[in-house]
Design a protein around this motif. Structure first.
Motif, PDB file in Angstrom:
ATOM      1  N   VAL A  37      18.073  25.547  55.506  1.00  0.00           N
ATOM      2  CA  VAL A  37      19.455  25.232  55.902  1.00  0.00           C
ATOM      3  C   VAL A  37      19.667  25.793  57.302  1.00  0.00           C
ATOM      4  O   VAL A  37      19.373  26.965  57.548  1.00  0.00           O
ATOM      5  CB  VAL A  37      20.458  25.873  54.909  1.00  0.00           C
ATOM      6  N   THR A  38      20.145  24.984  58.230  1.00  0.00           N
ATOM      7  CA  THR A  38      20.375  25.493  59.589  1.00  0.00           C
ATOM      8  C   THR A  38      21.528  26.501  59.572  1.00  0.00           C
ATOM      9  O   THR A  38      22.375  26.476  58.663  1.00  0.00           O
ATOM     10  CB  THR A  38      20.742  24.353  60.575  1.00  0.00           C
ATOM     11  N   ASP A  39      21.574  27.340  60.602  1.00  0.00           N
ATOM     12  CA  ASP A  39      22.634  28.350  60.686  1.00  0.00           C
ATOM     13  C   ASP A  39      24.002  27.682  60.704  1.00  0.00           C
ATOM     14  O   ASP A  39      24.950  28.145  60.084  1.00  0.00           O
ATOM     15  CB  ASP A  39      22.476  29.187  61.961  1.00  0.00           C
ATOM     16  N   ARG A  40      24.092  26.562  61.454  1.00  0.00           N
ATOM     17  CA  ARG A  40      25.426  25.948  61.572  1.00  0.00           C
ATOM     18  C   ARG A  40      25.864  25.327  60.242  1.00  0.00           C
ATOM     19  O   ARG A  40      27.040  25.366  59.895  1.00  0.00           O
ATOM     20  CB  ARG A  40      25.509  24.962  62.746  1.00  0.00           C
ATOM     21  N   ALA A  41      24.921  24.783  59.465  1.00  0.00           N
ATOM     22  CA  ALA A  41      25.293  24.232  58.154  1.00  0.00           C
ATOM     23  C   ALA A  41      25.725  25.366  57.231  1.00  0.00           C
ATOM     24  O   ALA A  41      26.697  25.236  56.475  1.00  0.00           O
ATOM     25  CB  ALA A  41      24.126  23.462  57.555  1.00  0.00           C
ATOM     26  N   ALA A  42      25.020  26.496  57.318  1.00  0.00           N
ATOM     27  CA  ALA A  42      25.380  27.644  56.475  1.00  0.00           C
ATOM     28  C   ALA A  42      26.768  28.155  56.859  1.00  0.00           C
ATOM     29  O   ALA A  42      27.595  28.455  55.994  1.00  0.00           O
ATOM     30  CB  ALA A  42      24.335  28.746  56.633  1.00  0.00           C
ATOM     31  N   LEU A  43      27.045  28.210  58.157  1.00  0.00           N
ATOM     32  CA  LEU A  43      28.341  28.697  58.631  1.00  0.00           C
ATOM     33  C   LEU A  43      29.474  27.752  58.210  1.00  0.00           C
ATOM     34  O   LEU A  43      30.536  28.194  57.755  1.00  0.00           O
ATOM     35  CB  LEU A  43      28.307  28.820  60.166  1.00  0.00           C
TER      36      LEU A  43
END
Ligand code: NAP
Length: 278
Positions: free
Chosen positions: A80-86
């Protein structure tokens, strides 16, 4: 992928009948002469996990994910990319050669890219942003405005608890404004965003007072049916730089198409036309 394999991608959700993504990706596939397909797939919660795991073996290179799976898919993804997690949800999946699922969220990218193209002088770091609405789309808007350097994010939502929850998650840059006084947060804002569904066809009009709108402010509405909402018309009448929401939809699709089909597509009048025709 073997040279002879025809790459497949699509949008998965329920409902998907209204999705404009097949028309857009179909247009880009045709424009670039790519022997691939982009397919709408109506899949409910019960079958989602099973379907997602089977698709890479059927020649799928990736997917767009829509309601009701955008949050749930984070649990199924291998990366999961950081931006999707955020943001807390994913809209774009890439299937790796070994079948692993890579999940990203490109809504925030689509939001900022739309403003950068539509208002080339936009300087988000020079002043506050005012956002009406604290639903799923607002999360991507907040994350991308913080990344773009906005010094303060003023957030107002009918259900204040939702906005308060975002303040806790996104931190001190976010300040919550009472919905009754939402119009006040526009004063001295550089960026003004309607992230509610108000003004969309079939929904009530946007009614917060917009007297604070001033020339030079960059104003956008995530609603794109109609293209010029009452909110955008008020901004245009006040001399603001106005950017409609269709561009966000177009730009968020670019990274997925590029990863799946190996060509970065253009967001141009022809791409807009492909969506507006349906
Ligand atoms: P959502 O999670 O359902 O959130 C809806 C938002 O609208 C919430 O803030 C909600 O407030 C507010 N709202 C709804 N009815 C209202 C009313 N009668 N009075 C005041 N506020 C009201 O939806 P979303 O996914 O965030 O999407 C929001 C809008 O953005 C939709 O129109 C969607 O089509 C559009 N969108 C556009 C793009 C694009 O690419 N341009 C991308 C994503 C979404 P409460 O919390 O109080 O219910």
């Amino acid at each position: 992928m073997s040279q002879n394999k025809i790459p497949l991608a699509g949008v998965i959700g329920s409902p998907v009948g209204h999705s404009k993504s097949p028309a857009l990706h179909g247009h880009w596939l045709k424009t670039h002469g790519i022997r691939g397909h982009y397919i709408p797939m109506e899949v409910g919660r019960d079958a989602f996990k099973q379907v997602i795991r089977a698709l890479p073996r059927m020649g799928f290179v990736g997917l767009n994910v829509t309601i009701p799976h955008k949050e749930k898919v984070l649990e199924l993804a291998d990366m999961v990319t950081d931006r999707a997690a955020l943001i807390g949800s994913a809209n774009t999946l890439v299937f790796q050669d070994d079948g692993k699922i890579h999940a990203d969220n490109t809504d925030g990218y689509g939001f900022t890219e739309n403003l950068r193209r539509g208002a080339p002088d936009w300087q988000p770091q020079t002043g506050p942003a005012a956002i009406f609405g604290a639903g799923g789309a607002a999360r991507a808007v907040i994350a991308s405005l913080i990344e773009a350097g906005a010094p303060e994010i003023r957030l107002s939502n009918r259900t204040q608890a939702r906005a308060e929850a975002m303040r806790v998650e996104f931190g001190a840059k976010v300040c919550v404004v009472d919905w009754i006084a939402a119009g006040n947060m526009i004063d001295d804002a550089v960026t003004v965003v309607n992230a509610t569904s108000l003004g969309m066809q079939g929904m009530p009009d946007f009614r917060a007072p917009l007297d604070g709108l001033k020339p030079g402010m960059v104003v956008t509405d995530l609603v794109y049916t109609p293209l010029e909402t009452g909110f955008l018309k008020a901004a245009r009448d006040a001399g603001c730089q106005v950017v409609d929401g269709l561009g966000m939809l177009l730009h968020q699709a670019v990274p997925g198409f590029e990863r799946w089909f190996g060509v970065r597509p253009e967001v141009d009048e022809a791409a807009r036309g492909a969506i507006l025709r349906i």
